[in-house]
Design an enzyme around this catalytic site. Sequence first.
Site, PDB file in Angstrom:
ATOM      1  N   ASN A  87     -58.910  32.877 -35.230  1.00 37.76           N
ATOM      2  CA  ASN A  87     -60.218  33.488 -35.440  1.00 37.76           C
ATOM      3  C   ASN A  87     -60.655  34.119 -34.127  1.00 37.76           C
ATOM      4  O   ASN A  87     -60.529  33.510 -33.070  1.00 37.76           O
ATOM      5  CB  ASN A  87     -61.239  32.432 -35.871  1.00 37.76           C
ATOM      6  N   GLN A  94     -64.915  31.839 -35.594  1.00 35.59           N
ATOM      7  CA  GLN A  94     -64.611  31.108 -34.358  1.00 35.59           C
ATOM      8  C   GLN A  94     -65.848  30.322 -33.932  1.00 35.59           C
ATOM      9  O   GLN A  94     -66.923  30.885 -33.770  1.00 35.59           O
ATOM     10  CB  GLN A  94     -64.184  32.065 -33.248  1.00 35.59           C
ATOM     11  N   HIS A 100     -57.483  29.392 -29.725  1.00 38.76           N
ATOM     12  CA  HIS A 100     -56.666  28.354 -30.342  1.00 38.76           C
ATOM     13  C   HIS A 100     -56.067  28.893 -31.630  1.00 38.76           C
ATOM     14  O   HIS A 100     -56.626  29.767 -32.272  1.00 38.76           O
ATOM     15  CB  HIS A 100     -57.462  27.070 -30.587  1.00 38.76           C
ATOM     16  N   HIS A 102     -54.583  27.904 -35.385  1.00 36.56           N
ATOM     17  CA  HIS A 102     -54.564  26.905 -36.453  1.00 36.56           C
ATOM     18  C   HIS A 102     -53.191  26.951 -37.110  1.00 36.56           C
ATOM     19  O   HIS A 102     -52.700  28.030 -37.440  1.00 36.56           O
ATOM     20  CB  HIS A 102     -55.596  27.239 -37.533  1.00 36.56           C
TER      21      HIS A 102
END
Length: 117
Positions: A87, A94, A100, A102
């Site tokens: 995101n 986000q 990061h 997923h």
Amino acid sequence: MAEETIFTKIINGDIPADIVYQDELCICIKDINPQAPTHVLVIPRQPIPRLVDANEEDKALLGHLMISVGTIAKQLGVEDAFRVLINNGEDAGQTVFHLHLHILANKKFSEDSLAMS
């Protein structure tokens, strides 16, 4: 200096987390609000707020994150079917502004199930 995120605090050992994998460049933890039976987050140790904030110097790190996704998927036994999602920005879902990835698995995904926080 930017305010520390929850991920920075996890990386520094200030907040406990269920660590699945770690190396010198990244850490992988179980998501505390899983959207699939297998849902982990791959987080670079170097804080980059959003994917769009990455630059030429981050190429090797971004490549390492993708290779790590494969390693982690194999470790979790989901290498045959998983989804990787990033995101970028609040409107994209986000909520923590530390890049990061997923990894989601053990769920049948449809094309219209792309929304993820």
